[in-house]
Scaffold this motif. Structure first.
Motif, mmCIF file in Angstrom:
data_model
loop_
_atom_site.group_PDB
_atom_site.id
_atom_site.type_symbol
_atom_site.label_atom_id
_atom_site.label_comp_id
_atom_site.label_asym_id
_atom_site.label_seq_id
_atom_site.Cartn_x
_atom_site.Cartn_y
_atom_site.Cartn_z
ATOM 1 N N ALA A 241 8.925 -26.211 72.418
ATOM 2 C CA ALA A 241 10.010 -27.201 72.400
ATOM 3 C C ALA A 241 10.102 -27.930 71.064
ATOM 4 O O ALA A 241 11.203 -28.124 70.529
ATOM 5 C CB ALA A 241 9.838 -28.202 73.534
ATOM 6 N N GLU A 242 8.989 -28.321 70.492
ATOM 7 C CA GLU A 242 9.024 -29.058 69.222
ATOM 8 C C GLU A 242 9.515 -28.162 68.085
ATOM 9 O O GLU A 242 10.311 -28.589 67.252
ATOM 10 C CB GLU A 242 7.643 -29.617 68.897
ATOM 11 N N TYR B 141 13.257 -27.795 68.455
ATOM 12 C CA TYR B 141 13.938 -29.027 68.055
ATOM 13 C C TYR B 141 14.009 -29.142 66.527
ATOM 14 O O TYR B 141 15.059 -29.470 65.971
ATOM 15 C CB TYR B 141 13.222 -30.244 68.646
ATOM 16 N N LYS C 194 16.587 -26.646 65.141
ATOM 17 C CA LYS C 194 17.972 -27.094 65.357
ATOM 18 C C LYS C 194 18.332 -28.260 64.434
ATOM 19 O O LYS C 194 19.448 -28.316 63.909
ATOM 20 C CB LYS C 194 18.175 -27.523 66.816
ATOM 21 N N ALA C 195 17.398 -29.194 64.231
ATOM 22 C CA ALA C 195 17.664 -30.347 63.368
ATOM 23 C C ALA C 195 17.864 -29.914 61.919
ATOM 24 O O ALA C 195 18.759 -30.411 61.226
ATOM 25 C CB ALA C 195 16.528 -31.355 63.473
#
Length: 95
Positions: free
Chosen positions: A31-32, A35, A38-39
């Motif tokens: 998940a990290e 994230y 995507k950022a």
């Protein structure tokens, strides 16, 4: 922004250490990394990113808005371009 990601040419995102016990669900280990991917893509669409994933099924979350119809990660454009490294692939190479 402090890392000046707007001016970056290439980025490497390393996955989590799987030897450390975690309370997270197995599928949530990436998940990290997802994230961060995507950022960075939101800030700089031209940057080349190499991302390490623990589970190959999570590659769908890195794909653009269209989902892949094929469940096999080997046929995705990100894997073919070398932008995704799946840590479990080393196990298949050594057998």
């Amino acid at each position: 922004m402090r890392a000046n990601i707007n001016y970056a040419d290439k980025v490497v995102i390393l996955g989590v250490d799987t030897t450390i016990k975690s309370d997270l669900n197995d599928e949530m280990l990436d998940a990290e990394s997802i994230y961060i991917y995507k950022a960075i893509k939101k800030c700089n669409k031209e940057v080349q990113i190499i991302t390490e994933l623990v589970y190959s099924s999570n590659i769908d979350f890195l794909m653009p808005s269209t989902k892949s119809n094929n469940p096999d990660y080997k046929f995705t454009t990100l894997f073919a371009a070398g932008e995704v490294y799946i840590s479990s692939i080393i196990d298949t190479l050594t057998c």
